[in-house]
Design an enzyme around this catalytic site. Sequence first.
Site, PDB file in Angstrom:
ATOM      1  N   ASP A 145     -11.056  39.008  34.801  1.00 43.56           N
ATOM      2  CA  ASP A 145      -9.815  38.401  34.347  1.00 43.56           C
ATOM      3  C   ASP A 145     -10.119  37.511  33.151  1.00 43.56           C
ATOM      4  O   ASP A 145     -11.093  36.766  33.147  1.00 43.56           O
ATOM      5  CB  ASP A 145      -9.201  37.573  35.488  1.00 43.56           C
ATOM      6  CG  ASP A 145      -7.765  37.165  35.200  1.00 43.56           C
ATOM      7  OD1 ASP A 145      -7.133  37.786  34.318  1.00 43.56           O
ATOM      8  OD2 ASP A 145      -7.267  36.233  35.867  1.00 43.56           O
ATOM      9  N   MET A 170     -15.980  35.135  38.976  1.00 44.86           N
ATOM     10  CA  MET A 170     -16.343  36.541  39.145  1.00 44.86           C
ATOM     11  C   MET A 170     -15.188  37.444  38.727  1.00 44.86           C
ATOM     12  O   MET A 170     -14.032  37.058  38.772  1.00 44.86           O
ATOM     13  CB  MET A 170     -16.767  36.833  40.584  1.00 44.86           C
ATOM     14  CG  MET A 170     -15.706  36.638  41.635  1.00 44.86           C
ATOM     15  SD  MET A 170     -16.282  37.114  43.295  1.00 44.86           S
ATOM     16  CE  MET A 170     -17.559  35.917  43.593  1.00 44.86           C
ATOM     17  N   SER A 178     -12.395  30.520  37.561  1.00 41.38           N
ATOM     18  CA  SER A 178     -12.294  30.993  38.948  1.00 41.38           C
ATOM     19  C   SER A 178     -13.351  30.286  39.790  1.00 41.38           C
ATOM     20  O   SER A 178     -13.339  29.067  39.905  1.00 41.38           O
ATOM     21  CB  SER A 178     -12.443  32.519  38.999  1.00 41.38           C
ATOM     22  OG  SER A 178     -12.230  32.995  40.302  1.00 41.38           O
ATOM     23  N   THR A 179     -14.303  31.033  40.358  1.00 38.24           N
ATOM     24  CA  THR A 179     -15.318  30.450  41.240  1.00 38.24           C
ATOM     25  C   THR A 179     -16.082  29.324  40.542  1.00 38.24           C
ATOM     26  O   THR A 179     -16.623  29.511  39.460  1.00 38.24           O
ATOM     27  CB  THR A 179     -16.313  31.534  41.685  1.00 38.24           C
ATOM     28  OG1 THR A 179     -15.594  32.654  42.180  1.00 38.24           O
ATOM     29  CG2 THR A 179     -17.251  31.004  42.755  1.00 38.24           C
ATOM     30  N   HIS A 209      -7.949  30.555  39.568  1.00 36.80           N
ATOM     31  CA  HIS A 209      -7.675  31.413  40.715  1.00 36.80           C
ATOM     32  C   HIS A 209      -7.678  30.583  41.993  1.00 36.80           C
ATOM     33  O   HIS A 209      -8.736  30.140  42.449  1.00 36.80           O
ATOM     34  CB  HIS A 209      -8.729  32.518  40.829  1.00 36.80           C
ATOM     35  CG  HIS A 209      -8.702  33.488  39.683  1.00 36.80           C
ATOM     36  ND1 HIS A 209      -9.777  34.269  39.346  1.00 36.80           N
ATOM     37  CD2 HIS A 209      -7.729  33.793  38.790  1.00 36.80           C
ATOM     38  CE1 HIS A 209      -9.466  35.020  38.297  1.00 36.80           C
ATOM     39  NE2 HIS A 209      -8.230  34.750  37.947  1.00 36.80           N
TER      40      HIS A 209
END
Length: 346
Positions: free
Chosen positions: A287, A284, A162-163, A189
């Site tokens: 998931d 973050m 993600s991030t 994401h």
Amino acid sequence: VVDDSPFMRAAIKRILESDPEIEVIDTAGDGLEAIEKIEKLKPDLVTLDIQMPRMDGLTALRRIMKEHPLPVIMLSSMTEDGAKVTLEAMEIGAVDYLPKNIRQSSLDIIKVRKELLEKVKLIARTWHKERHELNQIPRPKSGTSPSIRAHHRIDVLVIGVSTGGPRALQRILPKLPGDFSAGILIAQHMPPQFTKLLAERLNQMSKIKVVEGKNGEEIRAGKAIIAPGGKHMKVVNPFDNDRPRIRVIERVEGMIYVPSIDLLMESAAQVYGDRVLALILTGMGNDGLKGMKAVKEKGGVTFAQDEGSSVIFGMPKVCIEAGVVDKVLSLNEIPYRLIEIIEDGR
């Protein structure tokens, strides 16, 4: 807060200061003014617009990363052009991005407000200057612990991120050989537009083939498939005993992360059994926790990125604390360990 629009500066400032834990110490109308104020005020974090007079956001970002490294969140339009520039910003060193749609409906404003506040606080607290300098770290010595070798064949590598994901993927995929002996599936994401451009960029940089996933896409060794933004991707086993393929599906009720890492990993474990290596990277939230657990239960192998090289340690941390990770590795080590364990497993 850096933006050439007085309306946007005021709106972002108002959103940020609605949280008592955040203080906006100043605003700037262009990149030049931002550089001057950053040097003087030394903020913990900057939000940065892209299109500005005198000095645009990308030029300012390069200066910031060179002269005053600190976390920067880009405010970007969700168009294809906006996606291209945002991905370039993340290559330069931006930590994350947010859609610039504060002028839209009240529901969008509420969503942007929640996401902005959450990201600003978490990133400001956890970002380290050293993470921007990871390219200085030399390749690790070869050889890995017998405890993390696969004693069976690994047919698919599933990556959840993600991030900080685009930069992490750029540190891993280009280091894999063109004849990498496993298929690769990635859930990053991201919204629509972004994943197609990310796949194209990674394909240009890598020896393996990298594509955005399409319904029915065949999973093959040496090919990475990125889940399309705004949708989910899962692994399915065809009835004719052909190679496993992917199925692209619309949003699923109750799944707040899109594309879902859990759904991708769980489906891979269901189809491939113990022939899965699951890797959870920076991001973050939680998931990937269910997915990593599913891979472990089927006898697969699980890796997680370490705290020191993660932009946000949230997703790896929850998996490590839940006891579903075989080995914790720095971003620098990951591609070499993947090659060792997958090739040795064969």
